[in-house]
Every structure is written in structure tokens, then in C-alpha cells.
Scaffold this motif. Sequence first.
Motif, PDB file in Angstrom:
ATOM      1  N   SER A   1     -18.779  65.124 -80.956  1.00 54.55           N
ATOM      2  CA  SER A   1     -19.332  65.577 -79.680  1.00 54.55           C
ATOM      3  C   SER A   1     -20.470  64.674 -79.216  1.00 54.55           C
ATOM      4  N   SER A   2     -21.372  64.319 -80.142  1.00 51.89           N
ATOM      5  CA  SER A   2     -22.510  63.468 -79.780  1.00 51.89           C
ATOM      6  C   SER A   2     -22.046  62.084 -79.330  1.00 51.89           C
ATOM      7  N   VAL A   3     -21.034  61.550 -80.006  1.00 51.48           N
ATOM      8  CA  VAL A   3     -20.498  60.247 -79.607  1.00 51.48           C
ATOM      9  C   VAL A   3     -19.902  60.324 -78.205  1.00 51.48           C
ATOM     10  N   GLY A   4     -19.166  61.409 -77.918  1.00 52.40           N
ATOM     11  CA  GLY A   4     -18.578  61.589 -76.588  1.00 52.40           C
ATOM     12  C   GLY A   4     -19.637  61.687 -75.510  1.00 52.40           C
ATOM     13  N   ILE A   5     -20.687  62.499 -75.759  1.00 54.59           N
ATOM     14  CA  ILE A   5     -21.766  62.652 -74.782  1.00 54.59           C
ATOM     15  C   ILE A   5     -22.500  61.327 -74.597  1.00 54.59           C
ATOM     16  N   ALA A   6     -22.687  60.577 -75.703  1.00 53.74           N
ATOM     17  CA  ALA A   6     -23.343  59.270 -75.597  1.00 53.74           C
ATOM     18  C   ALA A   6     -22.531  58.325 -74.714  1.00 53.74           C
ATOM     19  N   PHE A   7     -21.212  58.350 -74.865  1.00 52.93           N
ATOM     20  CA  PHE A   7     -20.352  57.538 -74.004  1.00 52.93           C
ATOM     21  C   PHE A   7     -20.482  57.977 -72.547  1.00 52.93           C
TER      22      PHE A   7
ATOM     23  N   ASN B   1     -23.043  64.582 -67.393  1.00 52.71           N
ATOM     24  CA  ASN B   1     -22.072  64.964 -68.421  1.00 52.71           C
ATOM     25  C   ASN B   1     -20.797  65.543 -67.815  1.00 52.71           C
ATOM     26  N   PHE B   2     -20.954  66.468 -66.879  1.00 51.35           N
ATOM     27  CA  PHE B   2     -19.777  67.144 -66.341  1.00 51.35           C
ATOM     28  C   PHE B   2     -19.053  66.290 -65.295  1.00 51.35           C
ATOM     29  N   PHE B   3     -19.802  65.406 -64.606  1.00 49.12           N
ATOM     30  CA  PHE B   3     -19.137  64.442 -63.741  1.00 49.12           C
ATOM     31  C   PHE B   3     -18.278  63.499 -64.585  1.00 49.12           C
ATOM     32  N   SER B   4     -18.852  63.025 -65.702  1.00 52.13           N
ATOM     33  CA  SER B   4     -18.125  62.089 -66.560  1.00 52.13           C
ATOM     34  C   SER B   4     -16.880  62.741 -67.153  1.00 52.13           C
ATOM     35  N   PHE B   5     -17.015  64.011 -67.548  1.00 51.63           N
ATOM     36  CA  PHE B   5     -15.849  64.746 -68.050  1.00 51.63           C
ATOM     37  C   PHE B   5     -14.737  64.771 -67.010  1.00 51.63           C
ATOM     38  N   THR B   6     -15.103  65.116 -65.769  1.00 48.23           N
ATOM     39  CA  THR B   6     -14.116  65.175 -64.681  1.00 48.23           C
ATOM     40  C   THR B   6     -13.561  63.790 -64.368  1.00 48.23           C
ATOM     41  N   ALA B   7     -14.456  62.807 -64.291  1.00 50.83           N
ATOM     42  CA  ALA B   7     -14.042  61.454 -63.931  1.00 50.83           C
ATOM     43  C   ALA B   7     -13.025  60.897 -64.923  1.00 50.83           C
ATOM     44  N   TRP B   8     -13.309  61.044 -66.225  1.00 58.82           N
ATOM     45  CA  TRP B   8     -12.401  60.476 -67.216  1.00 58.82           C
ATOM     46  C   TRP B   8     -11.100  61.264 -67.322  1.00 58.82           C
TER      47      TRP B   8
ATOM     48  N   ILE C   1      -6.218  56.031 -73.922  1.00 58.14           N
ATOM     49  CA  ILE C   1      -6.659  56.535 -75.230  1.00 58.14           C
ATOM     50  C   ILE C   1      -8.140  56.918 -75.183  1.00 58.14           C
ATOM     51  N   VAL C   2      -8.952  56.058 -74.571  1.00 50.31           N
ATOM     52  CA  VAL C   2     -10.391  56.350 -74.435  1.00 50.31           C
ATOM     53  C   VAL C   2     -10.601  57.597 -73.593  1.00 50.31           C
ATOM     54  N   ALA C   3      -9.844  57.729 -72.491  1.00 55.81           N
ATOM     55  CA  ALA C   3      -9.986  58.888 -71.615  1.00 55.81           C
ATOM     56  C   ALA C   3      -9.638  60.181 -72.349  1.00 55.81           C
ATOM     57  N   ILE C   4      -8.577  60.157 -73.153  1.00 51.60           N
ATOM     58  CA  ILE C   4      -8.195  61.353 -73.923  1.00 51.60           C
ATOM     59  C   ILE C   4      -9.315  61.735 -74.884  1.00 51.60           C
ATOM     60  N   PHE C   5      -9.892  60.736 -75.556  1.00 50.35           N
ATOM     61  CA  PHE C   5     -10.986  61.009 -76.485  1.00 50.35           C
ATOM     62  C   PHE C   5     -12.190  61.595 -75.755  1.00 50.35           C
ATOM     63  N   LEU C   6     -12.576  60.990 -74.629  1.00 45.65           N
ATOM     64  CA  LEU C   6     -13.775  61.433 -73.916  1.00 45.65           C
ATOM     65  C   LEU C   6     -13.602  62.813 -73.290  1.00 45.65           C
ATOM     66  N   VAL C   7     -12.379  63.194 -72.967  1.00 44.95           N
ATOM     67  CA  VAL C   7     -12.144  64.521 -72.390  1.00 44.95           C
ATOM     68  C   VAL C   7     -12.061  65.591 -73.477  1.00 44.95           C
TER      69      VAL C   7
ATOM     70  N   ALA D   1     -12.843  65.284 -76.988  1.00 45.01           N
ATOM     71  CA  ALA D   1     -13.798  65.293 -78.096  1.00 45.01           C
ATOM     72  C   ALA D   1     -14.935  66.297 -77.917  1.00 45.01           C
ATOM     73  N   PRO D   2     -15.655  66.291 -76.780  1.00 45.54           N
ATOM     74  CA  PRO D   2     -16.750  67.258 -76.641  1.00 45.54           C
ATOM     75  C   PRO D   2     -16.273  68.709 -76.637  1.00 45.54           C
ATOM     76  N   ILE D   3     -15.082  68.958 -76.111  1.00 44.94           N
ATOM     77  CA  ILE D   3     -14.573  70.338 -76.043  1.00 44.94           C
ATOM     78  C   ILE D   3     -14.191  70.840 -77.437  1.00 44.94           C
ATOM     79  N   LEU D   4     -13.491  70.003 -78.209  1.00 46.91           N
ATOM     80  CA  LEU D   4     -13.021  70.433 -79.522  1.00 46.91           C
ATOM     81  C   LEU D   4     -14.165  70.531 -80.532  1.00 46.91           C
ATOM     82  N   ASP D   5     -15.123  69.607 -80.435  1.00 50.21           N
ATOM     83  CA  ASP D   5     -16.195  69.581 -81.429  1.00 50.21           C
ATOM     84  C   ASP D   5     -17.316  70.568 -81.108  1.00 50.21           C
ATOM     85  N   ASN D   6     -17.620  70.726 -79.821  1.00 50.20           N
ATOM     86  CA  ASN D   6     -18.722  71.605 -79.421  1.00 50.20           C
ATOM     87  C   ASN D   6     -18.374  72.275 -78.094  1.00 50.20           C
ATOM     88  N   PRO D   7     -17.488  73.294 -78.121  1.00 44.85           N
ATOM     89  CA  PRO D   7     -17.055  73.942 -76.876  1.00 44.85           C
ATOM     90  C   PRO D   7     -18.236  74.567 -76.126  1.00 44.85           C
TER      91      PRO D   7
END
Length: 365
Positions: free
Chosen positions: A100-106, A257-264, A300-306, A308-314
Motif C-alpha cells: 500500500s505504501s509503495v502504491g501511495i508513494a507512486f 491519491n484519489f485522482f491518481s487512483f482514478t487516472a491510472w 501492468i503498472v496501472a493494474i498494480f497502482l489500482v 495494490a492500495p485497495i487489497l493491502d489497505n482498503p
Amino acid sequence: MRPASATGIALSFAEYVVAPFYSGSTPPQLVVKCVAAAAILGLTIVNCVSVRMATGIQVVSMVFKLGALAVIILGGVVMLFQGHTENFEEPFENTKADVSSVGIAFYQGLWSFDGWNTLNFITEELKHPEVNLPRAVVIAISLVTGLYLLVNVSYLTVMTPKELMSSSAVAVTWGNKVLGSWGWTMSVAAALSAFGSLNGTFFSGGRVCFVAAREGHLPDILAMAHVRRLTPSPALILTTVVSLLVLIPGDFQSIVNFFSFTAWFFYGITLSGLVYLKIKKPELPRPYKVPIILPVLVIIVAIFLVLAPILDNPQIEYLYVSLFILSGAIVYVPFIHFKLCPGLLTKLTVFLQLFLEVAPTEKNL
């Protein structure tokens, strides 16, 4: 997405504007949001009045941005040669490495580079886009990557990671520590830089609504331009209204954070469509060609970024963002696709057309 992006940049601009007046303390959120709202409304007027004025602001702000970055980089180089390397001795101390932290950092890092796709929205207004678009993207991304890397090295040379994380206006903090009484100049330069980014977001974001409406995905009024100024004022006004609505409850961190989630999420869908067309319809004309491995890697990066944060820290906020995305179907399906209540929409379109002095445009306008 573009209105949320505009809101985030407007908040960043406001932070730098008010920072000199609240030295040593955190500015009140109400003041920051009022300044951000004023910037959004001001740039809406500029972009509705004149394309030439909007592009002029972009050029001037770019000069100030490059100047500020050059000062920060040179200041960092001087400090490095003076032996200030203590912040690089344990660079990954207290680093969180969970998914989750890696995803948010990205999310936070890639936000700074999100302008890579802005030029794509105005290709219709470019001269020789098949040549100038790839050239501009390659030059800009290379330049920005190099400059931002050097700027962050300079920040870490002058500030500890704790100071860097706690500062609401990093360039101002850097300026106060390096330039002393002249530190306020960094606040001005950073504010002008953010103002230019906000202007670019409005300039491109209005074109997104404009073209989407022209292709039948949004109401017809949004595909119209002012009869004299030739600016897509209805689309710009809609972008402004949504930006102000996002501004009311949002703060910079959550918006990014939430813009990036939507964007990716949408980047992944877009690149999936590109791969599909590449395989299923190879005969289509393609002015720009890239190796297929590049869109596959982005997917692949987009799938991870969308995911990862949900699965690790919903968080419940991700559900709200997903519902907001799906809510577009509530408007699109009945009113745009099936044209429910066409008489009402026609009357509203005619009224707004007369009120805003706009008219339909040709595709190559």
C-alpha cells in the motif's frame, strides 16, 4: 479527472501564495481554499476570453518555473560541494516497504509527471502533430525527469527527510534556509509555476469535454465554442464548476491519491484498447508507432497502482471514488445514449447557447 487535477494544483498554488504570510505555522484551510477558488475562477475567465492570453501565461510561467528550478539546483550543488551530505548517509531509514505504501508513494511521485498526457488533448490545435507531438513529449519528459531529480537531490541536501515531509511549501522552506531574507522569492516563483500548471490543466481539460461532447458522449452544448472568441467556454465552465465542488471537501493529499487512483484506472483501460486495436486491426493508420511492450508494461503498472492500495489497505474512500466513476453511467445512459427527454434537453441547449453566445463548430476548427 481534469477538474480534480485542477483542484489539486490550485491548492498547491494557494499554499505557496499564503506561505509567506504564515511563516512558521500552517495556513488556515479556509484561506488556502479561498485563494485556490479565486485562481480557478480567474483562469476560467482568461481561458474563456482568449486562447492567446492563456498560451502567453503558459510561456511566462514556464520561464519562471525553469528559473526557480535552476536556482534550487545550483543552490543544492553549492551545498553538496560544501560537504552537506549527512542526509544521504541513511537514505532509506524508516522507509515503509509494504504494498500500500509503495502504491501511495507512486501516486505522489507520478502526480508530478502527470503533464505528460496534457499535450495529447490539444493535438487538433497543433501544427504538424505527427512530428511535433512525439518530439515535444520526448523532450519535455526527459527535461522534467532530469530537472526534478536534481531538485529533489537539492531538497535533501538542505532539508532532513522529516523537514521535507512536514513542510506544506517545500520550495519556500528551502528558500528560507538557503536564501535567507530572499527566501520569499522562491514562494513567488513556485506560485507562478503552479499557476502555469493550473492554466495548462484548464486549457487542456476544457478541450477534453469539448471533444467528448462533439463525439456524442456529453450534452451538445459542451461541443460549442464562443462565436467571436472561438474558445470552448461551456466546457470550461463545466470544468470550473466540478473543480469548485471538489475543492469544498477535499485536501491536497486526498485529492492527489484519489485522482491518481482514478487516472491510472482509465490509463489502464485506454492502453488495453490500444493493445486490442494493435492485434485486431493492424491495418489502421497509425501516425505514432511504439513497440507493443511499452503499452503492456503501462497496463501492468496501472493494474498494480489500482489494486495494490485497495487489497493491502482498503479504505471506504476508494469505494466512493468507484461509485463516482460509475455515476457517469446514470447520466450518460438515459440522457445521452437513449436521449431521454429530448425536448427538455433541446430547450436547455438553446437557452444556454443564446446566453453564452456559443455555436457548433466544425471538426477542424
